[in-house]
Structures are given as C-alpha cells and as structure tokens.
Design a protein around this motif. Structure first.
Motif, PDB file in Angstrom:
ATOM      1  N   ARG A  61       0.831  -1.201   0.000  1.00 46.14           N
ATOM      2  CA  ARG A  61       0.000   0.000   0.000  1.00 46.14           C
ATOM      3  C   ARG A  61       0.869   1.256   0.000  1.00 46.14           C
ATOM      4  O   ARG A  61       1.920   1.291   0.613  1.00 46.14           O
ATOM      5  N   LEU A  62       0.376   2.313  -0.653  1.00 45.40           N
ATOM      6  CA  LEU A  62       0.985   3.632  -0.563  1.00 45.40           C
ATOM      7  C   LEU A  62      -0.119   4.675  -0.472  1.00 45.40           C
ATOM      8  O   LEU A  62      -1.207   4.498  -1.020  1.00 45.40           O
ATOM      9  N   CYS A  63       0.160   5.773   0.215  1.00 49.60           N
ATOM     10  CA  CYS A  63      -0.790   6.890   0.248  1.00 49.60           C
ATOM     11  C   CYS A  63      -0.562   7.779  -0.963  1.00 49.60           C
ATOM     12  O   CYS A  63       0.321   7.527  -1.789  1.00 49.60           O
ATOM     13  N   SER A  64      -1.351   8.834  -1.083  1.00 45.88           N
ATOM     14  CA  SER A  64      -1.246   9.720  -2.243  1.00 45.88           C
ATOM     15  C   SER A  64       0.135  10.349  -2.335  1.00 45.88           C
ATOM     16  O   SER A  64       0.680  10.522  -3.440  1.00 45.88           O
ATOM     17  N   LYS A  65       0.736  10.681  -1.202  1.00 48.66           N
ATOM     18  CA  LYS A  65       2.059  11.315  -1.229  1.00 48.66           C
ATOM     19  C   LYS A  65       3.119  10.326  -1.701  1.00 48.66           C
ATOM     20  O   LYS A  65       3.965  10.647  -2.539  1.00 48.66           O
ATOM     21  N   GLY A  66       3.070   9.110  -1.155  1.00 44.87           N
ATOM     22  CA  GLY A  66       4.035   8.108  -1.576  1.00 44.87           C
ATOM     23  C   GLY A  66       3.889   7.741  -3.035  1.00 44.87           C
ATOM     24  O   GLY A  66       4.889   7.537  -3.741  1.00 44.87           O
ATOM     25  N   ALA A  67       2.653   7.677  -3.511  1.00 46.62           N
ATOM     26  CA  ALA A  67       2.419   7.319  -4.902  1.00 46.62           C
ATOM     27  C   ALA A  67       2.946   8.379  -5.864  1.00 46.62           C
ATOM     28  O   ALA A  67       3.236   8.069  -7.025  1.00 46.62           O
ATOM     29  N   ALA A  68       3.071   9.612  -5.401  1.00 43.12           N
ATOM     30  CA  ALA A  68       3.531  10.713  -6.257  1.00 43.12           C
ATOM     31  C   ALA A  68       5.021  10.993  -6.122  1.00 43.12           C
ATOM     32  O   ALA A  68       5.509  11.982  -6.676  1.00 43.12           O
ATOM     33  N   LEU A  69       5.757  10.146  -5.416  1.00 43.68           N
ATOM     34  CA  LEU A  69       7.172  10.419  -5.167  1.00 43.68           C
ATOM     35  C   LEU A  69       7.973  10.595  -6.451  1.00 43.68           C
ATOM     36  O   LEU A  69       8.896  11.416  -6.514  1.00 43.68           O
ATOM     37  N   GLY A  70       7.648   9.848  -7.473  1.00 42.02           N
ATOM     38  CA  GLY A  70       8.400   9.941  -8.711  1.00 42.02           C
ATOM     39  C   GLY A  70       8.298  11.290  -9.381  1.00 42.02           C
ATOM     40  O   GLY A  70       9.131  11.624 -10.242  1.00 42.02           O
ATOM     41  N   GLU A  71       7.301  12.089  -8.994  1.00 44.03           N
ATOM     42  CA  GLU A  71       7.102  13.413  -9.594  1.00 44.03           C
ATOM     43  C   GLU A  71       7.816  14.519  -8.827  1.00 44.03           C
ATOM     44  O   GLU A  71       7.674  15.696  -9.167  1.00 44.03           O
ATOM     45  N   THR A  72       8.567  14.172  -7.797  1.00 45.95           N
ATOM     46  CA  THR A  72       9.180  15.187  -6.933  1.00 45.95           C
ATOM     47  C   THR A  72      10.696  15.255  -7.083  1.00 45.95           C
ATOM     48  O   THR A  72      11.364  15.900  -6.274  1.00 45.95           O
ATOM     49  N   LEU A  73      11.256  14.610  -8.101  1.00 45.15           N
ATOM     50  CA  LEU A  73      12.699  14.417  -8.174  1.00 45.15           C
ATOM     51  C   LEU A  73      13.410  15.400  -9.092  1.00 45.15           C
ATOM     52  O   LEU A  73      14.595  15.241  -9.381  1.00 45.15           O
ATOM     53  N   SER A  74      12.721  16.427  -9.554  1.00 39.78           N
ATOM     54  CA  SER A  74      13.351  17.395 -10.450  1.00 39.78           C
ATOM     55  C   SER A  74      14.419  18.189  -9.712  1.00 39.78           C
ATOM     56  O   SER A  74      14.430  18.280  -8.480  1.00 39.78           O
ATOM     57  N   THR A 462      19.181  14.132  -0.985  1.00 45.04           N
ATOM     58  CA  THR A 462      17.819  13.907  -0.527  1.00 45.04           C
ATOM     59  C   THR A 462      17.379  12.504  -0.904  1.00 45.04           C
ATOM     60  O   THR A 462      18.177  11.705  -1.413  1.00 45.04           O
ATOM     61  N   TRP A 463      16.110  12.209  -0.663  1.00 44.87           N
ATOM     62  CA  TRP A 463      15.584  10.867  -0.922  1.00 44.87           C
ATOM     63  C   TRP A 463      15.866  10.464  -2.368  1.00 44.87           C
ATOM     64  O   TRP A 463      15.712  11.252  -3.301  1.00 44.87           O
ATOM     65  N   GLY A 464      16.268   9.231  -2.531  1.00 43.97           N
ATOM     66  CA  GLY A 464      16.611   8.720  -3.846  1.00 43.97           C
ATOM     67  C   GLY A 464      18.083   8.816  -4.157  1.00 43.97           C
ATOM     68  O   GLY A 464      18.570   8.157  -5.077  1.00 43.97           O
ATOM     69  N   GLU A 465      18.799   9.650  -3.383  1.00 46.17           N
ATOM     70  CA  GLU A 465      20.226   9.872  -3.634  1.00 46.17           C
ATOM     71  C   GLU A 465      21.103   9.386  -2.474  1.00 46.17           C
ATOM     72  O   GLU A 465      22.287   9.162  -2.645  1.00 46.17           O
ATOM     73  N   LYS A 466      20.505   9.262  -1.292  1.00 52.41           N
ATOM     74  CA  LYS A 466      21.326   8.953  -0.125  1.00 52.41           C
ATOM     75  C   LYS A 466      21.057   7.538   0.396  1.00 52.41           C
ATOM     76  O   LYS A 466      19.987   6.966   0.172  1.00 52.41           O
ATOM     77  N   GLU A 467      22.064   7.028   1.111  1.00 50.80           N
ATOM     78  CA  GLU A 467      22.031   5.669   1.642  1.00 50.80           C
ATOM     79  C   GLU A 467      22.030   5.721   3.160  1.00 50.80           C
ATOM     80  O   GLU A 467      22.767   6.503   3.770  1.00 50.80           O
ATOM     81  N   PRO A 485      21.987   9.130  -8.956  1.00 50.79           N
ATOM     82  CA  PRO A 485      23.307   9.658  -8.602  1.00 50.79           C
ATOM     83  C   PRO A 485      23.170  11.035  -7.968  1.00 50.79           C
ATOM     84  O   PRO A 485      22.182  11.729  -8.190  1.00 50.79           O
ATOM     85  N   PRO A 486      24.144  11.457  -7.163  1.00 51.87           N
ATOM     86  CA  PRO A 486      24.077  12.785  -6.550  1.00 51.87           C
ATOM     87  C   PRO A 486      24.077  13.875  -7.613  1.00 51.87           C
ATOM     88  O   PRO A 486      24.832  13.793  -8.588  1.00 51.87           O
TER      89      PRO A 486
END
Length: 903
Positions: A61-74, A462-467, A485-486
């Motif tokens: 399951r994901l909420c609306s915010k989690g489902a839209a994560l791919g749109e926040t990476l610009s 930020t999220w998607g770039e760090k471990e 990548p960073p």
C-alpha cells in the motif's frame, strides 16, 4: 517578463545511480509508518514508484504522497553547490569556514555557544555523526531535532512509565485488536496506510476492530468510527483520568499484573479520582454528554484487546507528557500491554523520528537510549574515546532558538529542516537567526525561509540519492537506498560533518567512509555493556559486512547479539527498564492549557497537517496532483463563528494571536467545533508569504518534554478585505508580484498565483505587460471595465496560451481548472478565445473542479456528475468507474460525503 525563475545550474547527475530498469527497494521519506517502496528508473531518468508488497509496514500500500514520489525528483529547485554569503564556493572553502566558525566560538565562548538543529528527515547514520560530534567532541548537548515538535512528549511519557523510550506494540496489533481508540490522530489523512490496514481488518473480522475517535474536530478518520467524542480542546487528561477511576470502580483492573509488574497505581488513582471522580464530572470537563462518556468507558472496560493510538493531538501540548501517561496508566492498570491486539501506541510524524531517538538526536538523551546518569555518560565517553563529553541535557528546540535570540548561541548548524516555518512563534525565530553570528544550513532545497538566512549553505542529498537506515513507529529498521546519482556537488550530511570534525582535529573519531561503517558503530554502542539492561540493543547487526548492510531486510529491535529476529512486542510479561523492573503509573492532576481565550482572542487555533501535503511542502509542493486537493492555506471555522467574525466561505481572513498573524482563505464547516478553528502548517514564504501559520502559534512548551503547544493558541478571526482579488496563470514559473496576499500553486501544465492587494492598480493592461512582458509577436486578448474594476487578459504565442490574468473587486472569480487545462492545448481556437474573454468555459467544456482523488487526478465536478448521472452509490462503484478511491483510499471518506450530498 515571462521566464523561469533563475534556473539551477545544469550540473549533470554524477555517476552512481541504479542501472536503468533495475528495481530498488527503499522506504518512503514521509511519515513514521515507514512504508516500503519499489523504484525503477527508466532510460530517460524517470522514476516509477510503487509499493513494496514484501515490506511488513505496508504490504504494497501507498498513500497519495508516496504514490507521487516519482514526480518530486526534479532539480530545478535544488541547492547544488556550497555558498558563502551568497557567492558560490568550493566544498573546501565552505568546510573550512564552518570549522573556523566553530573553533572561534569554542575558544571565545565555550561549547554551549554552539548548537545543531537537525531533522527526522536525516538518516540514522547522519544523526549518529551529528550527535557524536556535538556531545562527544564539543562537549555540549545542544543538539535537538524537529522531532521535538511532534513526539517528544511520548518520549517523556514512555521514560516515566517504562523506564525507557520504548514503543511496546506493532502494527499487527491494530489489526488484532477488538477496539482501536484514536486520540488526537487524524489517521485517515496523516497515516493513511495504517488506517487502511485497520479498515481491511474490519472487512475480514466482521467489523472488528471497532473504532473510537477522540478529537475536537470531526475529521475524515471519523467516517468509519462507531463513536466520535468531540471533547473540548485540552480536556484529554480529564477523560483518561476518568477512565482510570471508572476502571477501578467497576473492578476492571488486572490485580495480578499490577502486583507483579506495576508501581504507583494507588497515587495515580487518587490523583485521577480528585480530577474526574465520576462520569458527570468528566462530561462537564470535556463538554461531552454523560451518555457518550459512559458508552466509551463501558466499551473500553469490557473489551480486553484494546489499542489506544495517539499522535499530535496528544503530544503537541503544554502538558502532553501528562496526557501520554494518563493513557498509559489505563493500559498498565488493566495489563493491556505487550500482548497481541493491546497496548498504548504512539505513531510518529516523521520517517526517522524513532531513529533520531535511538542515536541521541534529542538534547535530553545521550546515545543508544541512554540518559545523562553519570555511569551512562562515562560509558559513552569510553566507547567513543571522546575528548569531551556532554554531562547534562542541552537546550530543547524552542529554548534553543530563544538562546540564539539572546546571543548565547554564536554558531548554529541547521540540517534538513525549515524551523522558520515549523517552529511556534516563527517570526521570533526568524529574528533570532538574523542576529546569529554564524548560521550554517545543510539542505537539498535552494529557497526556504531558513535557507534564506544562512551565511553558509551546504548542498545535501535527498531521498533517492542517499544511503542509510530509518526506524518507523513500530521499532522497525529499514534501509533507505539510493537509485539516483548525486546531483551537482551535493553530498551526504554524514560526510559534511565528518569533514568538519577532521578539520577540528577529531579525525580519529570519524574514520567513516560509508554509511555502513557508521551503522556498525551505532549497533556496537547499543550493545556495549548492555546485558539486557537497556531496551535499545541491535548489537546483532554490529558485524554486518558492507554487502550485508546493503541487503539488510526490515528488522525490529531489540535485536541483541546472537538473535536472528527482533522482538515484535514488549512488556507483555513485565520486564520494564526501571531499577526494580516495574512500570510506573504516574499521578496526573488537573491540567489546563498555557493560554486561555479571552475577549480579545476568543477562538482556539488548532494547527496540523492535511491529506496530500508534508511538513513545509519542499517536496510535496512540486507535484500538481498533490497541490490540487487543497491549493491554498486556509482557516476552517464553524458557520456560527464565521457569522460572528464577519467572514464568509472562500473569502480571505486575518487570523491574529498575541504572537503574529496570517492571511488565509476561509472554509466554513459544520464539522469544525464552535469556538475553535483549524489551519494547516505547511506553507512557507516561497509559496505563501502570509500563510506561515506558526507565526501566530504560541511558544508555550511542556515543562518536561519541551514539546510546543501547537494545538491551542487563542486567536481572533476577522475579514480581510483588500481592494482587489485576482489570479494569474503562467506556462513557466515567474517571480510573482509583491502584493499583500499571494499563493503559488503548481498546476499540471502551468503555475497559478492567487493574488489580492490593497493598493489600487490604475492601469491593469499596463500592469499585465509589466508582469508578462510585451513581445511584438504575442497576441493579447483583453477585457477591461474600469468602472467595476474587472480585467481579463491573456497572452498567446503562435496560438498557444502563455499566460492569463483575471482581476475583480471581490473573490468571486472564474473557475481556475478549465483555464489551467487550456495550457495543455497546442493551439486555442476562436471558441476558446471567446471563453477566455467571457471568463467561463465554452459550451461542452467542463471545469474538473478541485482534485479529490490525488492518486488518479479525479476532480470534484467529474465525481459529482458521475454520482448524479450514473447513480454511483458506493466508493467501490466510483472506483470501478473513475478509479477514484481505488488506490490508497485516502479520499474514500470524502467520496462518501459526496455520495450523501449528490446521490
């Protein structure tokens, strides 16, 4: 001029992200549920995000915010290189300047002149390094976190009751319980995946667990509840003291558990009885009916498997710790703790609030859940081989910024948070930073209220770039993995702190070259001289190889050396972390908020979160599907209070307190309790300069936890009547005009700016050209009526809409949805030209209305039309027809309301 805001430099992302098409399992960066997500990056660099069906927090399951994560990476809003006093610098220059600033402050003013203010957005490894540098090298405990604002009262309550900051239960308890009581928690909006797990369990278990919601507001969470108790704001302790007295009087206690595992019950009962001796007294104190109180007490007393979930409505109070202990007292007295389907349960607000608690990210803790007892201080000093060690608690968040204002703190490093929006009395915090000799900010975002006041800016990942690792609300440690990548010159927070430490001569203590190395040390410290005496122990992970760390599956703690699985529940058979092994019932007396309403400020302001936004919107504000549901800051007010205050639906209002004010849109609702108003806390100056609600929130704090009173500020609400209202839509982001009211909203194909002003604009066509420019190749469509103060203007380039401006003397303006949709057209025809000038859709063209379902972008008008014309009578029928409500379920309560209204 129509142009983009100053663009971020076109730094390419460095190599090091995941291979195209590779599926990466990581965790969501939003709330404390800690959902697992799967991410796949395609050949074009676009990330596809779905729920991880194997992760035990969300099972896909994901909420609306989690489902839209791919749109926040610009990268257009990113801070991509270091800056010193506004000029670009190298990392070496910036790090040298940070180290020099700390060295000077230490030499001239001592260790308490330095402070860190960190964030639940940091990963555990970042937190660990920050805590070690501050407490083990500088020798001060002046490191605190924005998690102080959301869950520190739970920490204090746990420590008083259990002898440790231990959450005893797990998410499965919400499904196993026969009764779930939600106190001060709008779970449907703020932790929607957990809410959906409860609803799914009810379908499988013939209506169990039953739901009781205790909240002054009737929220979306109440939609599925059998009982809603709209108690007076701040009367929680009276309600739960009364429950404790009632349980004793009705012989509903567990004498064996009390005798073997609990101390202090009698004094707690006597205090409860003095405050709330009977149901009529509780009803009078809470504003509830006697029958409602009796029904709740009877249900709680008769039901063995009870989970009481509490969140910010309990914690964010000037006596939140007492509220927490009043709840825990009832569970201890009945032995309803640590067994399947029972226990008190604090749900945290941030993705790594728990991880920060584990490493000592709070000023009131040391490390690995140790306090400042002399033996603990000495233990940590020896483990770290620390040159200096903090021996007493440091300044908590609100008092830390007060110390900055008093010039006691000379150097402040802020990491991954925006306190000038999130702190109470936020204008005072802003003035404090302006006077601070050295403000360092590590952030991924180039423009926030806080970043604007930094002398040194450090670009963070930020999220998607760090471990690294995070810990969710059920003590489950999960890995957050990089798949991008960073960008530019951004670096991990732990790396920046390690480099500063080395410059200050502490290199031997900071040899880290990877998050895995930091995690191993963190795990080793948790087991150091522990032998079961401390709750937090993950020493079984202290010898993880780098590959083992990379592959680490979600695990719960405690996980001591030799264990292969973590503990699901704690305290079912006692074993509390006190000197005698017994829990403590805490005597809770009469409590009242720090500030009371009066004739000047007759209403109570309650601030909080909304469904599709997160904290200060630096991530969620980037995607149109999340801004479409509630695009502007607002105040929700009961119609009776609205009439008394002279405000009306969709108009503007000024909300004032003794500390500050905001100008926001008005939403009237009969579900808002009379005498109280609600406003969300998300908007900062870049998006809404007058919408920073915490500028009006009082700075009172709980004396034990230091958590601010964010739910109870006396205010007055008055109509705000500017000379004109308007909005403009632009294909590209622009620098919006400086007017008294302004809100920037991301639409799918354009930017929208809601405006209102007090100064009369003499020539609207000329003003429009000043905003947009006047290229000779552009086509202008305009309508102006100077007598009524109305103007409509649009700019087309080669037939394509570039921008439009609509102005009127009142807030009654054309609908925005259909206008925003015109930006998607390759060319506008004659009919669209006419509709632009008329200010209404052409025949056959519909405005979709505000977004109700963020997951699929389904608007209000499409829903109401389908409900009316197709006879859709259930959310399931709507989902089958329009998809709305069929993903995360967050909008289902609103769908039910629409069915009732239009069906």
């Amino acid at each position: 001029m129509i142009s983009s805001l100053p663009p971020a430099p076109a730094f390419p992302r460095k190599e090091g992200g995941s291979d195209s098409g590779e599926e990466i399992r990581t965790t969501c960066p939003y709330c404390g549920v800690g959902c697992g997500v799967k991410v796949t990056v395609d050949a074009d660099g676009q990330a596809q995000v779905t729920g991880d069906e194997r992760h035990p927090a969300n099972y896909g399951r994901l909420c609306s915010k989690g489902a839209a994560l791919g749109e926040t990476l610009s990268l257009d809003d990113r801070l991509l290189y270091p800056e010193i006093h506004g000029r670009r610098a190298t990392w070496d220059e910036a790090l040298d300047a940070v180290a020099a600033g700390f060295r000077n402050a230490l030499a001239e003013h001592g260790p308490d002149a330095i402070a860190f203010y960190v964030s639940g957005q940091l990963l555990t490894e970042d937190y660990y390094v920050a805590n070690k540098l501050m407490k083990g090298c500088f020798g001060s405990a002046n490191i605190d976190t924005n998690s102080r604002l959301c869950m520190s009262s739970s920490v204090a309550g746990h420590q008083r009751a259990f002898g440790s900051d231990t959450v005893p239960g797990c998410y499965e308890d919400l499904e196993d319980a026969d009764l779930v009581v939600l106190v001060g928690s709008n779970l449907a909006w703020c932790h929607p995946v957990l809410y959906q797990r409860i609803l799914a369990a009810r379908e499988q278990r013939a209506g169990k667990p039953r739901l009781v919601v205790i909240d002054p507001r009737r929220t979306a969470t109440c939609e599925a509840a059998e009982i809603h108790l709209p108690l007076k704001p701040g009367s929680d302790t009276a309600l739960f003291n009364g429950l404790l007295a009632h349980l004793y009087q009705q012989d509903r206690l567990n004498p064996e558990f009390l005798d073997r595992h609990v101390a202090g019950f009698w004094s707690a009962y006597q205090a409860a009885k003095a405050v709330a001796p009977n149901i009529p007294t509780v009803a009078a104190k809470t504003g509830l009916s006697e029958s409602a109180v009796a029904e709740f007490y009877g249900l709680w007393g008769r039901t063995h498997k009870v989970v009481t979930v509490y969140s910010q409505g309990v914690n964010q109070s000037s006596y939140g710790s007492d509220k927490v202990n009043a709840i825990i007292n009832c569970h201890l007295a009945t032995g309803r703790i640590g067994q399947p389907g029972m226990g008190p349960f604090s749900v945290t607000g941030q993705p790594n609030a728990m991880g920060g608690r584990e490493v000592g990210g709070l000023a009131s803790q040391l490390a690995a859940h140790m306090d400042f007892a002399p033996e603990a201080v000495e233990r940590v000093r020896r483990f770290w081989k620390a040159p200096a060690i903090a021996s007493r608690p440091g300044l908590k968040a609100v008092e830390l910024f007060q110390a900055v204002a008093d010039t006691k703190i000379k150097a402040l490093w802020i990491m991954g948070t925006n306190p000038l929006v999130s702190l109470p009395d936020a204008d005072a915090a802003r003035e404090a930073l302006r006077r601070c000799p050295l403000v360092i900010v590590s952030d991924a975002v180039a423009d926030t209220d806080t970043v604007r006041l930094a002398q040194i800016k450090l670009p963070a990942l930020t999220w998607g770039e760090k471990e690294g690792a995070v810990t969710n609300s059920e003590r489950r440690i999960s890995r957050q993995r990089a798949f991008l990548p960073p960008p530019g010159e951004a670096q991990p927070d732990w790396w920046a702190m390690t480099q500063v430490a080395r410059r200050l001569g502490f290199g031997a203590l900071f040899p880290y070259e990877s998050p895995a190395a930091i995690f191993r040390e963190h795990a080793a410290l948790s087991g150091f001289e522990n032998e079961g005496r401390r709750d937090f122990d993950i020493s079984a992970l202290a010898d993880l190889t780098d590959d083992g760390y990379d592959a680490l599956p979600p695990v719960q703690w405690p996980l001591p050396r030799g264990a292969t699985t973590g503990a699901t529940r704690l305290f079912g058979e006692g074993g509390f972390f006190t000197a005698d092994g017994k829990a403590r019932c805490i005597a809770v007396g009469e409590r009242s908020p720090a500030y009371a309403v009066d004739k000047s400020f007759p209403l109570i302001l309650n601030s909080g979160r909304i469904r599709d936004q997160w904290h200060t919107m630096t991530r969620t504000g980037k995607t149109a599907r999340l801004t479409g549901h509630i695009p502007e800051p607002y105040v929700e007010i009961h119609p009776v209070d609205a009439l008394a205050c002279g405000v009306s639906e969709n108009g503007l209002a000024r909300v004032q307190s003794r500390w500050g004010e905001v100008i926001v849109r008005v939403r009237t609702s009969a579900e808002q309790q009379p005498g109280s108003v609600f406003a969300p806390m998300h908007w900062g100056s870049p998006l809404a300069p007058q919408g920073r609600v915490n500028a009006a929130v009082n700075p009172a704090v709980d004396p034990l936890s230091g958590q601010p009173e964010l739910k109870h500020t006396p205010v007055r609400v008055q109509a705000y009547r500017p000379r004109w209202h308007g909005f403009l839509l632009c294909r590209e982001a622009i620098e919006p005009p400086t007017v008294e009211y302004r809100v920037s909203v991301r639409e799918r194909a354009c930017w929208r700016y809601e405006l209102a002003g007090e100064n009369v604009i003499g020539d609207w066509p000329d003003w429009a050209r000043t905003l947009f420019g006047d290229d000779p190749g552009w086509e202008w469509l305009e309508f102006a009526d100077a007598g009524t103060g109305r103007y409509r203007g649009a700019v087309l380039a080669e037939g394509r809409l570039q921008a439009c401006l609509f102005v009127a003397p009142t807030h009654e303006l054309p609908l925005r949805g259909w206008l925003a949709g015109l930006f998607a057209a390759a060319e506008l025809g004659v009919a669209e030209h006419a509709s632009l000038l008329a200010g209404r859709p052409r025949p056959g063209q519909r405005d979709c209305g505000r977004i109700v379902c963020a997951c699929f972008g389904v608007g209000l008008n499409a829903l109401t039309t389908a409900i009316r014309d197709q006879g859709l009578a259930t959310p399931e029928a709507i989902g089958a027809t329009l998809k709305a409500g069929s993903n995360c379920g967050s909008c289902v309560p609103e769908l039910r309301q629409l069915i009732q209204e239009y069906g």
